[in-house]
Design an enzyme around this catalytic site. Structure first.
Site, PDB file in Angstrom:
ATOM      1  CG  PHE A  66      -1.923   0.945   1.451  1.00 14.58           C
ATOM      2  CD1 PHE A  66      -3.189   0.747   0.908  1.00 14.58           C
ATOM      3  CD2 PHE A  66      -1.706   2.080   2.211  1.00 14.58           C
ATOM      4  CE1 PHE A  66      -4.217   1.663   1.121  1.00 14.58           C
ATOM      5  CE2 PHE A  66      -2.730   3.005   2.430  1.00 14.58           C
ATOM      6  CZ  PHE A  66      -3.990   2.787   1.881  1.00 14.58           C
ATOM      7  CB  ALA A  67       2.769   2.697  -2.635  1.00 20.58           C
ATOM      8  CD  GLU A  76      -2.119   0.688   8.990  1.00 20.16           C
ATOM      9  OE1 GLU A  76      -3.329   0.757   9.192  1.00 20.16           O
ATOM     10  OE2 GLU A  76      -1.529  -0.327   8.589  1.00 20.16           O
ATOM     11  N   GLY A  77      -1.130   6.502  10.920  1.00 21.91           N
ATOM     12  CA  GLY A  77      -1.583   7.658  11.694  1.00 21.91           C
ATOM     13  C   GLY A  77      -0.928   7.661  13.062  1.00 21.91           C
TER      14      GLY A  77
HETATM   15  C1  LIG Z   1       7.323   0.456  10.352  1.00 19.81           C
HETATM   16  C2  LIG Z   1       6.622   1.385   9.404  1.00 19.81           C
HETATM   17  C3  LIG Z   1       5.853   0.859   8.381  1.00 19.81           C
HETATM   18  C4  LIG Z   1       5.205   1.721   7.477  1.00 19.81           C
HETATM   19  N1  LIG Z   1       4.468   1.174   6.424  1.00 19.81           N
HETATM   20  C5  LIG Z   1       3.880   2.004   5.519  1.00 19.81           C
HETATM   21  C6  LIG Z   1       3.178   1.468   4.382  1.00 19.81           C
HETATM   22  O1  LIG Z   1       3.054   0.246   4.206  1.00 19.81           O
HETATM   23  N2  LIG Z   1       2.635   2.341   3.496  1.00 19.81           N
HETATM   24  C7  LIG Z   1       2.740   3.688   3.633  1.00 19.81           C
HETATM   25  O2  LIG Z   1       2.220   4.400   2.777  1.00 19.81           O
HETATM   26  N3  LIG Z   1       3.406   4.232   4.704  1.00 19.81           N
HETATM   27  C8  LIG Z   1       3.979   3.423   5.635  1.00 19.81           C
HETATM   28  N4  LIG Z   1       4.668   3.949   6.717  1.00 19.81           N
HETATM   29  C9  LIG Z   1       4.777   5.402   6.839  1.00 19.81           C
HETATM   30  C10 LIG Z   1       3.877   5.939   7.950  1.00 19.81           C
HETATM   31  O3  LIG Z   1       2.535   5.800   7.616  1.00 19.81           O
HETATM   32  C11 LIG Z   1       4.298   7.390   8.241  1.00 19.81           C
HETATM   33  O4  LIG Z   1       5.578   7.318   8.820  1.00 19.81           O
HETATM   34  C12 LIG Z   1       3.334   8.102   9.162  1.00 19.81           C
HETATM   35  O5  LIG Z   1       2.118   8.363   8.521  1.00 19.81           O
HETATM   36  C13 LIG Z   1       3.902   9.452   9.683  1.00 19.81           C
HETATM   37  O6  LIG Z   1       4.423  10.208   8.633  1.00 19.81           O
HETATM   38  P1  LIG Z   1       5.916  10.787   8.739  1.00 19.81           P
HETATM   39  O7  LIG Z   1       6.814   9.675   9.134  1.00 19.81           O
HETATM   40  O8  LIG Z   1       6.233  11.487   7.477  1.00 19.81           O
HETATM   41  O9  LIG Z   1       5.891  11.809   9.928  1.00 19.81           O
HETATM   42  P2  LIG Z   1       5.365  13.397   9.933  1.00 19.81           P
HETATM   43  O10 LIG Z   1       4.048  13.432   9.306  1.00 19.81           O
HETATM   44  O11 LIG Z   1       6.471  14.187   9.302  1.00 19.81           O
HETATM   45  O12 LIG Z   1       5.287  13.638  11.445  1.00 19.81           O
HETATM   46  C14 LIG Z   1       6.422  13.882  12.272  1.00 19.81           C
HETATM   47  C15 LIG Z   1       5.911  14.220  13.680  1.00 19.81           C
HETATM   48  O13 LIG Z   1       5.052  15.362  13.633  1.00 19.81           O
HETATM   49  C16 LIG Z   1       3.786  15.052  14.187  1.00 19.81           C
HETATM   50  N5  LIG Z   1       2.735  15.754  13.454  1.00 19.81           N
HETATM   51  C17 LIG Z   1       2.532  15.799  12.113  1.00 19.81           C
HETATM   52  N6  LIG Z   1       1.414  16.512  11.844  1.00 19.81           N
HETATM   53  C18 LIG Z   1       0.886  16.896  13.047  1.00 19.81           C
HETATM   54  C19 LIG Z   1      -0.255  17.623  13.437  1.00 19.81           C
HETATM   55  N7  LIG Z   1      -1.140  18.113  12.536  1.00 19.81           N
HETATM   56  N8  LIG Z   1      -0.459  17.832  14.762  1.00 19.81           N
HETATM   57  C20 LIG Z   1       0.395  17.340  15.690  1.00 19.81           C
HETATM   58  N9  LIG Z   1       1.501  16.619  15.371  1.00 19.81           N
HETATM   59  C21 LIG Z   1       1.747  16.395  14.067  1.00 19.81           C
HETATM   60  C22 LIG Z   1       3.636  13.543  14.023  1.00 19.81           C
HETATM   61  O14 LIG Z   1       2.719  13.011  14.967  1.00 19.81           O
HETATM   62  C23 LIG Z   1       5.065  13.077  14.274  1.00 19.81           C
HETATM   63  O15 LIG Z   1       5.285  12.989  15.649  1.00 19.81           O
HETATM   64  C24 LIG Z   1       5.318   3.114   7.624  1.00 19.81           C
HETATM   65  C25 LIG Z   1       6.094   3.640   8.679  1.00 19.81           C
HETATM   66  C26 LIG Z   1       6.739   2.795   9.561  1.00 19.81           C
HETATM   67  C27 LIG Z   1       7.562   3.367  10.672  1.00 19.81           C
END
Ligand SMILES: Cc1cc2nc3c(=O)[nH]c(=O)nc-3n(C[C@H](O)[C@H](O)[C@H](O)COP(=O)(O)OP(=O)(O)OC[C@H]3O[C@@H](n4cnc5c(N)ncnc54)[C@H](O)[C@@H]3O)c2cc1C
Length: 389
Positions: free
Chosen positions: A130-131, A372-373
């Site tokens: 799921f990309a 997943e959020g």
């Molecule tokens: C083990 C693992 C598996 C994953 N698998 C998938 C997958 O299969 N497919 C896929 O598409 N993605 C996947 N992901 C990605 C994952 O969904 C994202 O890492 C996640 O949604 C957070 O995005 P980010 O890492 O860019 O963090 P950011 O969005 O950059 O957030 C960084 C920090 O800021 C905080 N923040 C951001 N916005 C707000 C706000 N409005 N209010 C308060 N705080 C905020 C966040 O809570 C976090 O603490 C995976 C990640 C991991 C670690």
């Protein structure tokens, strides 16, 4: 093996209890023997996909009319608790394949897409991913930049890079989210079912070494003008945001249930350890400060499970609101981190070593709070839903 008092069995009717016991037996026999090794060796096991398929687990949530097992939401969370208690990497793989990909296709795909892919996905013959996430679009998924340009013949060309995609390095197919028109914001986002090798995807590992879920595969997927036919659109052009949220709704409840499993494993290991280990002439379990830690873990486990089952039952009754799932994921994943952290402490130096379960549980639990959020995003959803009511 979990201590009986912390298993869910007592609060389940006989059919659900027997169901949980069947998945538990599978997880203990087929997943547990590899769980530590695949984590230490950072090894994705294709055999796990096939074993989950053969046991009917990958097709669990899919309707029998589509070749699945037709599990209800409570069965889905029970399965995720059982697998999550044993191997976070296998649970992640299972939730992506059966929840984010197969359930999404079942809900939003057309007859041709379902007919072609659901069977192989649920039998474990192909791997899906799921990309959604990109370098600059994580929590703010609506800002994604991966572009789908439509040609004069109605086909599309994909250009952009996805990151942290679970199963990405080994997947045969992907649900790829791209925008047909950045000016339309979330209304331009469209989901494409992509056969990865056929479109010449470029795959690379994510930077660095993952903290946890090391038996999973996490990859960057790059598309450089990859041609996909119009028939690859899932759920309609411009409807990709709804498809993504539908997929995440299936995935998040599994994450929350997996967090219950981690808490159970952390508590089970701690109970066994503090009963066996003697210091100052008594078992650790005799000290009140140790008892307090065990009581906190037990209360968190029961509360998390209650929230997750509540969400599943509301889903089955058709009355689930957005805050219900957010509360379950938020509480259960935060509690899983607390439980694993406490388990490390209660095991003393052993908790700091991969020879005992707590350190892997802690590393895996931290991931559940992010994907997943994140917990902050769950808090935003919950607060909005409460303030609106
Ligand atoms: C083990 C693992 C598996 C994953 N698998 C998938 C997958 O299969 N497919 C896929 O598409 N993605 C996947 N992901 C990605 C994952 O969904 C994202 O890492 C996640 O949604 C957070 O995005 P980010 O890492 O860019 O963090 P950011 O969005 O950059 O957030 C960084 C920090 O800021 C905080 N923040 C951001 N916005 C707000 C706000 N409005 N209010 C308060 N705080 C905020 C966040 O809570 C976090 O603490 C995976 C990640 C991991 C670690």
């Amino acid at each position: 093996m979990a201590t009986d008092s912390i298993l869910p069995d007592r609060e389940l009717d006989a059919p659900y209890r027997e169901f949980a016991q069947r998945i538990r037996a599978f997880a203990n026999d087929q997943l547990e023997p590899h769980a530590r090794a695949i984590d230490e060796q950072r090894r994705f096991m294709p055999e796990t996909v096939r074993a989950l398929g053969a046991a009917g687990i990958l097709g669990g949530p899919i309707a029998t009319a589509h070749g699945g097992e037709g599990w209800d939401a409570l069965q889905i969370v029970l399965a995720n608790e059982e697998v999550g208690a044993v191997c976070g990497s296998a649970r992640g793989l299972m939730a992506v394949q059966s929840g984010l990909v197969a359930q999404c296709l079942e809900q939003f795909g057309d007859d041709a897409q379902r007919g072609r892919w659901l069977g192989p996905l649920i039998r474990g013959e192909v791997v899906g991913c799921f990309a959604l996430t990109e370098d600059d679009a994580g929590s703010d998924v609506a800002s994604l930049a991966c572009r789908a340009s439509v040609g004069s013949d109605g086909s599309y060309r994909l250009a952009g890079t996805k990151t942290w995609i679970t199963n990405g390095g080994v997947a045969d197919i992907a649900l790829v989210f791209a925008t047909v028109d950045p000016a339309r914001g979330r209304d331009g986002i469209t989901c494409f079912l992509v056969e990865l090798e056929a479109v010449g995807v470029q795959r690379a590992p994510v930077a660095g070494v993952e903290l946890g879920h090391r038996g999973s595969n996490h990859a960057r997927l790059s598309f450089h003008g990859s041609a996909v036919p119009a028939e690859a659109v899932v759920g309609g052009v411009g409807n990709g945001f709804a498809v993504a949220m539908g997929g995440l709704s299936c995935g998040r409840i599994s994450v929350a249930a997996g967090a219950v499993g981690i808490q159970r494993a952390a508590l089970s290991s701690s109970i066994e350890f503090v009963n066996a280990r003697q210091q100052f002439g008594k078992p650790l379990a005799a000290f009140q400060m140790v008892q307090e830690r065990i009581a906190d873990m037990a209360a968190d486990l029961l509360a998390s499970r209650a929230l997750v089952y509540r969400c599943a039952r509301l889903r089955m009754a058709g009355s689930e609101g957005p805050g219900d799932l957010a509360a379950a994921k938020l509480f259960a994943t935060e509690a899983a981190s607390r439980a694993a952290d406490t388990a490390v402490m209660l095991h003393g130096s052993r908790g700091y070593s991969s020879a005992y379960p707590p350190e892997r549980l802690l590393r895996d639990a931290l991931g559940l709070r992010i994907y997943e959020g994140t917990s902050m995003i769950q808090k935003s959803i919950l607060a909005r839903s409460v303030l609106r009511s």
